[in-house]
Design an enzyme around this catalytic site. Structure first.
Site, PDB file in Angstrom:
ATOM      1  CG  ASP A 186      -4.544  -8.136  -5.464  1.00 30.28           C
ATOM      2  OD1 ASP A 186      -4.692  -8.157  -4.302  1.00 30.28           O
ATOM      3  OD2 ASP A 186      -5.460  -8.638  -6.419  1.00 30.28           O
ATOM      4  CG  ASP A 235      -0.509   0.477  -3.820  1.00 30.56           C
ATOM      5  OD1 ASP A 235      -1.642   0.082  -4.217  1.00 30.56           O
ATOM      6  OD2 ASP A 235      -0.174   1.453  -3.047  1.00 30.56           O
ATOM      7  N   GLY A 261       0.774  -1.409   0.096  1.00 26.25           N
ATOM      8  CA  GLY A 261       0.085  -0.206  -0.122  1.00 26.25           C
ATOM      9  C   GLY A 261       0.711   1.285   0.001  1.00 26.25           C
ATOM     10  CG  LEU A 268       1.529   4.082  -5.186  1.00 27.32           C
ATOM     11  CD1 LEU A 268       0.774   3.711  -6.562  1.00 27.32           C
ATOM     12  CD2 LEU A 268       2.759   4.733  -5.170  1.00 27.32           C
ATOM     13  N   GLY A 269      -0.510   4.890  -0.751  1.00 32.94           N
ATOM     14  CA  GLY A 269      -1.266   5.705   0.246  1.00 32.94           C
ATOM     15  C   GLY A 269      -0.914   6.761   0.938  1.00 32.94           C
ATOM     16  CE1 TYR A 281      -9.610   1.311   8.015  1.00 34.53           C
ATOM     17  CE2 TYR A 281     -10.453   2.387  10.084  1.00 34.53           C
ATOM     18  CZ  TYR A 281      -9.478   2.088   9.004  1.00 34.53           C
ATOM     19  OH  TYR A 281      -8.262   2.763   9.416  1.00 34.53           O
TER      20      TYR A 281
END
Length: 317
Positions: free
Chosen positions: A52, A34, A8, A10-11, A141
């Site tokens: 992924d 990512d 992740g 690029l978050g 979440y």
């Protein structure tokens, strides 16, 4: 030299964490991953892998090839986005967590993944929320985050895996604009202050939530990764926060630099409901005692840095 694999990347967190780690350890020792290649920003043209995290075979392949000392798992759907598609949220948030923590177990790496204030629920004490307390979230979440905390405890107890985590509050950054979080108003308000001179908040006046400037969040991750394991009594997730604020407080801080700034409201019932289920403020004493957590930014210091850098960023666009 330590090696780090970041999912992740690029978050919001990953973008700045990769930059900091590469400054400290060198580009060759930090592998960002990512589901897509970076199109702009500090990772363009540098080593990067498509990953992924729901693809277990690919996760194992990347970990085996890079041989990291630490896996920093950041890939996830955020709170508001997860409510729109709970099934997808479970698939990504829980499937990705299980695949990456299994890779950490098999290849013997340290494992970090962030939890969130979203792990708490309406029945949790609102003020000065303790490290150990009742956790009954009412969002997908939040369910994902509580399950993740328990899974980290399980892997530490069952397999002796070096698991570490923090419960992040809202994170505020000028580098990466937000995408799908309930606390996103506290980032959007700064961008709109520069671009428009006003902001319409989807969170209502008087709704307190914990927040932290991204520099402090990155410091917290790195400090916890290097904390003496003998001193860590908590393995699932430490409460961390720098400030408890509501929209009017942010607006007043902005007006010290932009006197005519206007704050309006158009409350989103979904995100407002999520916000009201979370604590007003966290007790961070366990993080301070066990690994010297010490945030450096208060609201006004953060506002000054945010406005200065967003102004530069917007001018360059």
């Amino acid at each position: 030299m330590e090696k780090f694999l970041v999912t992740g990347a690029l978050g919001q967190i990953g973008t700045e964490l990769v930059v900091r780690l590469r400054e400290m350890y060198g580009e060759e020792n930090v592998l960002p991953t990512d589901i897509r290649m970076p199109e702009r920003g500090p990772m363009v043209g540098k080593s990067f892998e498509i990953l992924d995290v729901t693809d277990k075979e690919r996760v194992m392949e990347v970990v085996e090839a890079f041989q990291p000392d630490s896996i920093l798992h950041l890939a996830a759907l955020l709170s508001a986005t997860a409510e729109e598609n709970p099934e997808l949220a479970w698939h990504i948030n829980m499937g990705g967590l299980f695949n990456t923590i299994e890779a950490a177990r098999i290849y013997g790496t340290q494992y970090f993944t962030p939890s969130s204030i979203g792990s708490f629920g309406p029945s949790t004490p609102k003020d000065n929320t303790p490290q150990h307390t009742l956790m009954r979230p009412t969002t997908m979440y939040g369910v994902n985050k509580v399950a993740g905390e328990l899974l980290l405890d399980y892997y530490y107890t069952k397999f002796g895996l070096d698991t570490r985590s923090v419960r992040f509050p809202g994170l505020i950054s000028f580098m990466q604009e937000p995408g799908g979080g309930t606390t996103d108003y506290a980032v959007e308000i700064y961008f709109d202050a520069i671009r428009k001179g006003e902001y319409t908040s989807f969170i209502d006046k008087g709704t307190y939530m914990d927040m932290m400037f991204m520099d402090d969040a990155i410091d917290a991750i790195i400090d916890l990764l290097h904390a003496d394991p003998e001193k860590l009594k908590t393995r699932n997730a430490f409460n961390v926060s720098a400030m408890s604020i509501e929209p009017e407080m942010v607006a007043e801080s902005i007006r010290k630099h932009i006197p005519d700034f206007k704050l309006n409201y158009d409350v989103d019932p979904v995100r407002q409901g999520i916000a009201e289920s979370w604590p007003n403020s966290l007790d961070c004493s366990e993080a301070k005692e066990q690994w010297d957590f010490n945030p450096k930014y208060d609201l006004d210091k953060m506002t000054e840095v945010m406005l200065k850098n967003i102004k530069v960023k917007v001018t360059e666009q």
